[in-house]
Every structure is written in structure tokens, then in C-alpha cells.
Design a protein around this motif. Structure first.
Motif, short mmCIF file in Angstrom:
data_model
loop_
_atom_site.label_atom_id
_atom_site.label_comp_id
_atom_site.label_asym_id
_atom_site.label_seq_id
_atom_site.Cartn_x
_atom_site.Cartn_y
_atom_site.Cartn_z
N ASN A 1 0.74 -1.19 -0.01
CA ASN A 1 0.03 -0.03 0.09
C ASN A 1 0.87 1.21 -0.14
OD1 ASN A 1 -2.45 -1.55 0.15
ND2 ASN A 1 -1.95 -1.86 2.48
N ASN A 2 1.47 1.58 -0.96
CA ASN A 2 2.57 2.61 -1.26
C ASN A 2 1.71 3.86 -1.46
OD1 ASN A 2 4.63 0.65 -0.86
ND2 ASN A 2 5.07 0.75 -3.09
N TYR A 3 2.03 4.91 -0.91
CA TYR A 3 1.51 6.32 -1.45
C TYR A 3 2.55 7.35 -1.20
CZ TYR A 3 0.57 6.27 3.59
OH TYR A 3 0.82 6.31 5.17
N ILE A 4 2.37 8.48 -1.76
CA ILE A 4 3.38 9.62 -1.82
C ILE A 4 2.20 10.75 -0.97
CG2 ILE A 4 4.17 11.54 -2.93
CD1 ILE A 4 4.73 9.16 -5.18
N TRP A 5 2.80 11.39 0.07
CA TRP A 5 1.96 12.34 0.72
C TRP A 5 2.80 13.42 1.34
CZ3 TRP A 5 4.02 12.97 5.61
CH2 TRP A 5 4.79 11.94 6.13
N LYS A 6 2.00 14.42 1.81
CA LYS A 6 2.56 15.67 2.38
C LYS A 6 1.53 16.27 3.28
CE LYS A 6 4.60 19.76 3.05
NZ LYS A 6 6.03 20.34 2.78
N TYR A 7 2.00 16.17 4.72
CA TYR A 7 1.30 17.12 5.47
C TYR A 7 1.31 18.73 5.21
CZ TYR A 7 0.61 12.75 8.33
OH TYR A 7 0.17 11.50 8.78
N CYS A 8 -0.01 19.30 5.59
CA CYS A 8 0.08 20.68 5.28
C CYS A 8 -0.35 21.43 6.69
CB CYS A 8 -0.68 21.03 4.22
SG CYS A 8 -0.19 20.36 2.76
N ASN A 9 0.11 22.60 6.75
CA ASN A 9 -0.28 23.35 7.90
C ASN A 9 -1.66 24.05 7.85
OD1 ASN A 9 2.07 22.73 9.33
ND2 ASN A 9 3.23 24.46 8.16
N THR A 10 -2.07 24.56 6.64
CA THR A 10 -3.21 25.05 6.53
C THR A 10 -3.93 24.66 5.10
OG1 THR A 10 -2.21 26.94 5.01
CG2 THR A 10 -2.34 27.15 7.55
N LEU A 11 -5.27 24.92 5.01
CA LEU A 11 -5.91 24.45 3.65
C LEU A 11 -5.15 25.35 2.55
CD1 LEU A 11 -9.55 24.08 4.41
CD2 LEU A 11 -8.19 22.40 3.44
N GLU A 12 -4.85 26.52 2.95
CA GLU A 12 -4.40 27.22 1.63
C GLU A 12 -2.89 26.72 1.27
OE1 GLU A 12 -5.33 28.55 4.42
OE2 GLU A 12 -7.23 29.36 3.46
#
Length: 390
Positions: A361-372
Motif C-alpha cells: 500500500n504505497n503512497y506519496i504524501w505531504k502534511y500541510c499546516n493550512t488549507l491554503e
């Protein structure tokens, strides 16, 4: 819980926290770079190999020699004791640490983080060393588990365990590596090598903290504070009972706060969902040919090298994320991202997206601080996808 009872508990908790915080301020601030970077087993290997590669002014590999001396003085007298012109590598032919000298070779298998032994692992490393021209009598195996209670599996040896009994040694990080660094390495680092000295001081401190070996006077002071502020008295059993009662009281406050936090999270997610739908409908018209993903917050499906992928927006408590994942229709055995997905420009490296691999179950991701921030990254990636899918 009655409001006056809750108010009293909150004041009690606040008073106790302020007292602990005041104690912490009295102690030196602790920052360990290695700890903050969360190194894995490869990280441990890199540090140790750099240490073993060190040469003094007279050209001697003093720390490799000291490691062998440590083994001879504490474990096995029949280990190599003369270092000439070693080749010291990390991850060469998948061997964690590999020392190859004229008359001997060391296979150092690192399990600092408790990784399980792979099938026939040590056997395969011995075979690779044999292929370099070393006889069995010249090959030595050093196993580095976290603590002394771990040994290589019989399967890892694949029948060579008895043959290597006299040429095998276990050096655990807790019982041996820390001791070696403290007694054999740190006292012998020259003052001019200040970067090496500070690095090894940090590494040794990291290991001691990992295994709870640092003398922590503050912990004792906090326990004394609990005894005083919570009026703990009696024998060990009675004190333990009083602590359980205190935890139960405080837990009720934590439960109420958790419920309140969950209500706020749900409300925030609802507001976010509306904004995301507006973003999807109004800002992303250039991707109208792509099929929408039926997920909680939305996304787009796209084709890449004959496989179906999804670009989505998701949420965890208190943070949003952008993610590229496999569609359900993609067979598990095919869920391997090709390296070209980065080279083609779908992923903009400046956005800091990471590849996470867990089983298939590979995926590429990035957490973000804001919706913008989430919207900006999503839109940038989607534009690349549209360009490639023209």
C-alpha cells in the motif's frame, strides 16, 4: 462531573504542572540532534562506520583497533588484533558494516532498532565475503542487537552457526557499544577533532537516553514533588493506590477535554469540507476531463503508465494532507511507484512530498499546516498531471 469539582481539579492540575515546569527550567536544556532526527538502523551504521574509518596522525585506525581490543578483552581472545589496510564500508552488497583487511574480514550485522533477521541473512553475507577471497577461518561475524537478550536466528545462519561459534561475537548497544564508546573512544579523540568529539558525545548521549541509562536527577526531584503535592504517604502499596486514585481523577478531566477537542475537530473538518468543494468546483476547471474521486474530501483519478492513481486531499486530527495513492482497482502486486513519477515532474520536490512504503500500500504524501498550503500543492501537482495526460 459537577462544575465546582471540575474547577477544583483544573486548579490542582495547573498548580502541579507549574511546579514541574519550574523544576524543568532549573535543569540544563537538553537537545540531542541525533534524537531529533529519528535515525534508523542505517543511521547507526553510518555513524559507526565513520568512527571505524577514522585514522590518527600516525595513520592508525585507532577506533577499529580499540573495538577489536574491546572484543578480545571482554568477549573472545581469538579475534583479530592487527589492523593493516582495511576497507570499511556501509551497505556494500547490502551488508550493514563490512571490514575487509589483508588477513581478516568482519561482517557487522546491525539490529540497533530491533529489526528481525532476514532469511539466510548471515549465511548470504558470509558467502559474499568468501567470494572476495577470504577463507572461513578469516571471516568473523559481529552481531549488534539493542540488548543482550537477542541472538541471530538459526535460519539466518542457515547451518553455519556451529562452524562460526569461535568466530562470532555479540555486541549489544546497551551493554557493549555504549561501554566501548565511553571507555575506548571518547578518551582517545584528539582535541583538534572537535567535530568528531561533539558528534560522538551526542551519539553516546542518544544511546544512553534510548536505554534509560542517563542519570536523571530531575526524575527523582519530580517524584519528591509528587510525594509532597499529592500528600502521598504510607508503604509502597498504599502509595501506589493513592497514585491510581489521582490518575483516575485527572483522567476524568482528560476525557472531558478529549471530547471537547473531538467536537472542535469535527466542526473544523465540516468547514474544511465546504471550502474544499468550492476549491474543487471553482479553481480546478482545467482538470474537468479527469474523473473525480469519491472520497470524504475529494480528489481526482488519473492514468500513469497504464495504471490508475488518485490525487486526494485528506485529513488527520489537526492537519490536512495531499496524497497520491493507488485506486482500489489496481492489484496489490502492481502498487509500486516507478521512479519516473518524480522525473516527469508530477511531484515537485520543493513541496517536500515523501514516498511512504508499507507492504503493497504505497503512497506519496505531504502534511500541510493550512488549507491554503494544501490547495497550492494540490493545484500544482494536478496541473502536471493534466499536462502529462494530454
Amino acid at each position: 462531573m459537577e462544575s465546582d469539582q471540575l474547577s477544583s481539579l483544573l486548579k490542582e492540575i495547573e498548580h502541579l504542572w507549574q511546579a514541574i515546569d519550574s523544576l524543568q527550567c532549573e535543569h540544563p536544556y537538553r537537545l540531542n540532534v541525533i534524537e531529533e532526527l529519528h535515525i534508523n538502523e542505517n543511521g547507526h551504521s553510518r555513524i559507526l562506520v565513520k568512527l571505524l574509518q577514522y585514522r590518527s596522525d600516525n595513520g592508525k585506525y585507532v577506533f577499529l583497533e580499540s573495538l577489536l581490543n574491546y572484543i578480545i578483552s571482554t568477549k573472545r581472545k581469538d579475534f583479530p588484533d592487527r589492523v593493516e589496510k582495511p576497507e570499511i564500508s556501509q551497505e556494500a552488497e547490502r551488508i550493514d558494516m563490512w571490514v575487509r583487511d589483508k588477513q581478516f574480514a568482519l561482517i557487522m550485522e546491525n539490529k540497533a532498532c530491533g529489526a528481525v533477521d532476514q532469511e539466510t541473512q548471515i549465511f548470504r553475507y558470509i558467502e559474499k565475503t568468501r567470494n572476495r577471497g577470504y577463507t572461513d577461518e578469516q571471516i568473523f561475524v559481529i552481531y549488534l542487537p539493542p540488548t543482550d537478550d537477542k541472538e541471530p536466528s538459526d535460519d539466518s545462519w542457515n547451518g553455519l552457526k556451529e562452524e562460526y561459534t569461535e568466530r562470532y561475537v555479540k555486541l549489544s548497544f546497551r551493554e557493549d557499544i555504549i561501554k566501548w564508546i565511553d571507555n575506548y573512544v571518547l578518551p582517545n579523540i584528539c582535541y583538534k577533532d572537535n567535530l568528531l568529539l561533539t558528534a560522538i558525545i551526542q551519539y553516546c548521549d542518544y544511546l544512553k537516553e534510548l536505554f534509560k541509562l542517563n542519570n536523571n536527577d530531575m526524575e527523582n526531584q519530580i517524584r519528591d514533588l509528587f510525594d509532597k503535592e499529592l500528600a502521598l504517604s504510607g508503604d509502597l502499596v498504599e502509595k501506589s493506590k493513592q497514585i491510581d486514585e489521582t490518575i483516575e481523577k485527572y483522567q476524568s478531566v482528560v476525557n472531558e477535554l478529549s471530547n471537547y477537542r473531538e467536537e472542535l475537530e469535527q466542526e473544523f473538518a465540516k468547514i474544511g469540507k465546504v471550502k474544499i468543494q468550492e476549491f474543487m468546483n471553482n479553481e480546478l476547471q482545467f482538470a474537468s476531463q479527469l474523473e473525480r474521486v469519491k472520497s470524504e474530501y475529494g480528489g481526482h483519478k488519473f492514468q500513469y503508465e497504464g495504471k490508475t492513481l488518485e490525487l486526494i486531499i485528506g485529513r488527520e486530527p489537526r492537519r490536512w494532507f495531499v496524497q497520491i495513492q493507488w485506486s482500489d482497482e489496481t492489484p496489490a502486486e502492481e502498487r509500486i511507484f516507478p521512479s519516473s513519477i518524480w522525473k516527469d515532474g508530477i511531484i515537485y520536490r520543493g513541496d517536500g512530498l515523501s514516498l511512504y512504503q508499507y507492504s503493497a500500500n504505497n503512497y506519496i504524501w505531504k502534511y500541510c499546516n493550512t488549507l491554503e498550503e494544501t490547495f497550492a500543492i494540490y493545484k500544482r501537482i494536478l496541473k502536471h498531471i493534466v499536462e502529462i495526460n494530454k
